[in-house]
Design a protein around this motif. Sequence first.
Motif, PDB file in Angstrom:
ATOM      1  N   ILE A  72      54.306  62.010 -57.788  1.00  0.00           N
ATOM      2  CA  ILE A  72      53.289  61.026 -58.022  1.00  0.00           C
ATOM      3  C   ILE A  72      53.014  60.472 -59.253  1.00  0.00           C
ATOM      4  CG2 ILE A  72      52.206  61.972 -55.860  1.00  0.00           C
ATOM      5  CD1 ILE A  72      49.911  63.085 -57.705  1.00  0.00           C
ATOM      6  N   HIS A  73      53.762  60.886 -60.169  1.00  0.00           N
ATOM      7  CA  HIS A  73      53.576  60.425 -61.612  1.00  0.00           C
ATOM      8  C   HIS A  73      54.857  60.507 -62.344  1.00  0.00           C
ATOM      9  CE1 HIS A  73      50.914  60.476 -65.556  1.00  0.00           C
ATOM     10  NE2 HIS A  73      52.139  59.656 -65.700  1.00  0.00           N
ATOM     11  N   ASN A  74      55.707  59.175 -62.434  1.00  0.00           N
ATOM     12  CA  ASN A  74      56.906  59.327 -62.748  1.00  0.00           C
ATOM     13  C   ASN A  74      57.375  58.067 -63.520  1.00  0.00           C
ATOM     14  OD1 ASN A  74      60.046  58.980 -63.389  1.00  0.00           O
ATOM     15  ND2 ASN A  74      60.090  60.652 -61.699  1.00  0.00           N
ATOM     16  N   HIS A  75      57.716  57.773 -64.908  1.00  0.00           N
ATOM     17  CA  HIS A  75      57.951  56.436 -65.701  1.00  0.00           C
ATOM     18  C   HIS A  75      59.340  56.137 -65.422  1.00  0.00           C
ATOM     19  CE1 HIS A  75      53.928  55.993 -67.101  1.00  0.00           C
ATOM     20  NE2 HIS A  75      53.687  57.568 -67.245  1.00  0.00           N
ATOM     21  N   GLY A  76      60.302  56.967 -65.026  1.00  0.00           N
ATOM     22  CA  GLY A  76      61.990  56.601 -65.304  1.00  0.00           C
ATOM     23  C   GLY A  76      62.728  57.763 -65.438  1.00  0.00           C
ATOM     24  N   GLY A  77      63.907  57.354 -65.528  1.00  0.00           N
ATOM     25  CA  GLY A  77      64.812  58.577 -66.007  1.00  0.00           C
ATOM     26  C   GLY A  77      66.361  57.794 -65.796  1.00  0.00           C
ATOM     27  N   GLY A  78      67.345  58.539 -66.171  1.00  0.00           N
ATOM     28  CA  GLY A  78      68.718  58.035 -66.246  1.00  0.00           C
ATOM     29  C   GLY A  78      68.955  56.870 -67.334  1.00  0.00           C
ATOM     30  N   GLY A  79      68.033  56.822 -68.516  1.00  0.00           N
ATOM     31  CA  GLY A  79      68.305  55.915 -69.346  1.00  0.00           C
ATOM     32  C   GLY A  79      67.736  54.586 -68.969  1.00  0.00           C
ATOM     33  N   ALA A  80      66.743  54.648 -67.949  1.00  0.00           N
ATOM     34  CA  ALA A  80      65.967  53.438 -67.227  1.00  0.00           C
ATOM     35  C   ALA A  80      64.734  53.786 -67.023  1.00  0.00           C
ATOM     36  CB  ALA A  80      66.682  52.977 -66.024  1.00  0.00           C
ATOM     37  N   SER A  81      63.739  52.582 -66.918  1.00  0.00           N
ATOM     38  CA  SER A  81      62.304  52.968 -66.790  1.00  0.00           C
ATOM     39  C   SER A  81      61.967  51.982 -65.348  1.00  0.00           C
ATOM     40  CB  SER A  81      61.363  52.658 -67.845  1.00  0.00           C
ATOM     41  OG  SER A  81      61.056  51.332 -68.016  1.00  0.00           O
ATOM     42  N   PHE A  82      60.745  52.475 -65.048  1.00  0.00           N
ATOM     43  CA  PHE A  82      60.066  51.522 -63.853  1.00  0.00           C
ATOM     44  C   PHE A  82      59.612  50.402 -64.439  1.00  0.00           C
ATOM     45  CE2 PHE A  82      60.432  55.791 -61.718  1.00  0.00           C
ATOM     46  CZ  PHE A  82      61.429  55.610 -60.920  1.00  0.00           C
ATOM     47  N   SER A  83      59.547  50.398 -65.693  1.00  0.00           N
ATOM     48  CA  SER A  83      58.821  49.007 -66.394  1.00  0.00           C
ATOM     49  C   SER A  83      60.049  48.069 -66.596  1.00  0.00           C
ATOM     50  CB  SER A  83      58.115  49.228 -67.593  1.00  0.00           C
ATOM     51  OG  SER A  83      57.049  50.133 -67.448  1.00  0.00           O
ATOM     52  N   GLY A  84      61.348  48.495 -66.044  1.00  0.00           N
ATOM     53  CA  GLY A  84      62.575  47.479 -66.290  1.00  0.00           C
ATOM     54  C   GLY A  84      62.820  46.771 -65.390  1.00  0.00           C
ATOM     55  N   PRO A  85      63.838  45.750 -65.322  1.00  0.00           N
ATOM     56  CA  PRO A  85      64.453  45.056 -64.116  1.00  0.00           C
ATOM     57  C   PRO A  85      64.981  45.818 -63.007  1.00  0.00           C
ATOM     58  CG  PRO A  85      65.927  45.228 -66.074  1.00  0.00           C
ATOM     59  CD  PRO A  85      64.793  45.847 -66.687  1.00  0.00           C
ATOM     60  N   LEU A  86      65.370  45.303 -62.069  1.00  0.00           N
ATOM     61  CA  LEU A  86      65.771  45.837 -60.722  1.00  0.00           C
ATOM     62  C   LEU A  86      66.653  47.045 -60.801  1.00  0.00           C
ATOM     63  CD1 LEU A  86      65.164  45.914 -57.681  1.00  0.00           C
ATOM     64  CD2 LEU A  86      67.133  44.272 -57.452  1.00  0.00           C
ATOM     65  N   ASP A  87      67.826  46.613 -61.625  1.00  0.00           N
ATOM     66  CA  ASP A  87      69.050  47.552 -61.747  1.00  0.00           C
ATOM     67  C   ASP A  87      68.344  48.914 -62.416  1.00  0.00           C
ATOM     68  OD1 ASP A  87      70.619  45.875 -60.632  1.00  0.00           O
ATOM     69  OD2 ASP A  87      71.772  45.269 -62.561  1.00  0.00           O
ATOM     70  N   ASP A  88      67.424  48.790 -63.443  1.00  0.00           N
ATOM     71  CA  ASP A  88      66.870  49.747 -63.968  1.00  0.00           C
ATOM     72  C   ASP A  88      66.019  50.948 -63.117  1.00  0.00           C
ATOM     73  OD1 ASP A  88      68.313  48.918 -66.311  1.00  0.00           O
ATOM     74  OD2 ASP A  88      66.535  48.709 -67.656  1.00  0.00           O
ATOM     75  N   VAL A  89      65.283  49.817 -62.426  1.00  0.00           N
ATOM     76  CA  VAL A  89      64.527  50.608 -61.355  1.00  0.00           C
ATOM     77  C   VAL A  89      65.329  51.568 -60.373  1.00  0.00           C
ATOM     78  CG1 VAL A  89      62.766  50.423 -59.492  1.00  0.00           C
ATOM     79  CG2 VAL A  89      62.622  49.073 -61.654  1.00  0.00           C
ATOM     80  N   PHE A  90      66.081  50.939 -59.986  1.00  0.00           N
ATOM     81  CA  PHE A  90      67.311  51.776 -58.872  1.00  0.00           C
ATOM     82  C   PHE A  90      67.961  52.891 -59.566  1.00  0.00           C
ATOM     83  CE2 PHE A  90      67.248  47.962 -56.094  1.00  0.00           C
ATOM     84  CZ  PHE A  90      66.837  48.667 -54.873  1.00  0.00           C
ATOM     85  N   LYS A  91      68.401  52.641 -61.087  1.00  0.00           N
ATOM     86  CA  LYS A  91      68.939  53.874 -61.941  1.00  0.00           C
ATOM     87  C   LYS A  91      67.959  55.019 -61.910  1.00  0.00           C
ATOM     88  CE  LYS A  91      71.379  52.877 -65.217  1.00  0.00           C
ATOM     89  NZ  LYS A  91      71.731  52.437 -66.453  1.00  0.00           N
ATOM     90  N   ALA A  92      66.851  54.775 -61.992  1.00  0.00           N
ATOM     91  CA  ALA A  92      65.590  55.798 -62.256  1.00  0.00           C
ATOM     92  C   ALA A  92      65.440  56.417 -60.970  1.00  0.00           C
ATOM     93  CB  ALA A  92      64.446  55.123 -62.800  1.00  0.00           C
ATOM     94  N   ILE A  93      65.250  55.866 -60.037  1.00  0.00           N
ATOM     95  CA  ILE A  93      65.271  56.256 -58.623  1.00  0.00           C
ATOM     96  C   ILE A  93      66.275  57.333 -58.181  1.00  0.00           C
ATOM     97  CG2 ILE A  93      65.168  55.867 -55.878  1.00  0.00           C
ATOM     98  CD1 ILE A  93      63.752  53.062 -56.727  1.00  0.00           C
TER      99      ILE A  93
END
Length: 367
Positions: free
Chosen positions: A43-64
């Motif tokens: 329930i509390h996660n800002h990102g991962g894989g070199g990407a964040s949930f504050s970034g563009p769509l590709d970054d969000v998918f990478k973090a997911i």
Amino acid sequence: MPTGTVEGGRVALEGRRITGAAPEHAQVIDVSGHWLVPGFVDIHNHGGGGASFSGPLDDVFKAIHTHRVHGTTTLVASTVTDDMDVLVRQAGLLSELTEQGDLAGIHFEGPFISPCRKGAHSEELLRHPDPAEVRKLIDAARGQARMVTLATELPGGLDSVRLLAAHGVIAAVGHTDATYEQTVQAIEAGATVATHLFNAMPVLGHRSPGPIAALLEDERVTVELINDGTHLHPAALELAFRHAGAGRVAFITDAMDAAGIGDGRYMLGPLEVEVSEGVARLVEGGTIAGSTLTQDRAFKRAVTIDRLPVEDVVAALSANPARLLGLHDRVGSLEPGKDADLVLLDADFDLKGVMRKGDWVVGPPLA
């Protein structure tokens, strides 16, 4: 299972769901000697894989994807303090991904937090929790806001808690300099979560017990814990489990971009972070800046180092956060009718397989 550990059991799956009985001519996968547990809920996660949930769509998918392959099958995306216009735009993007099932909602951590306990948030972008501003973020999320972290002692804090509760959004006490009495007021107003308990709040004192005591003692509050060996001393973890009980703990990652990758320089919102030996700290000032944790590592540490019962760890990683999000009818446990979200661990509690909604994300390792 919700009733405890089952030796030599079977889980029957059909399509995207767990069923009461195996379908005819079902494929059988023998995982003897392994643990099969529900998919993790973060329930509390800002990102991962070199990407964040504050970034563009590709970054969000990478973090997911980064967290999904580590067993997190249900994920709430957390933002970090930024300009309101930036947060509003990001809320629109994240709400679309929630609507299509890639995320389980949005968590706004900041900007409504205390400059005294800002942690890895930019002080010049912080603001008081004016209910009108809080409402602006809720509206931007189009019904997909799940949680907002607030310093409830600030002007507008209690009214914002009431606003969030009225809209079905979790009000979380965090990054706060509140007293014990102020925290009790926030809970009475409707706050139900402690954002990473112990971190970014006053310490537990014998004359000034502060927010920690208030959050631990109230049965209405779920307490987040970051079990990475850096954020919490094992004794603090034990205190939380002993006092709150296993049913009120939610393990979180509070992960930032470096999760799933490694050491190096990263950005957390507008702030630069240095990750060394797996610990993330702000380049300027050295404050801990989120974590590089994944939930499979949190699971293994809890069982093998903290010596917590497997059943309590499963609850903290799956059932409790699922219930908090109101998703317990779909995820969080191995029961007929729920999503086929599974994590397979070997006897040493190392991850060997991940299934999400009936599809293997990792594995199947054995067939």
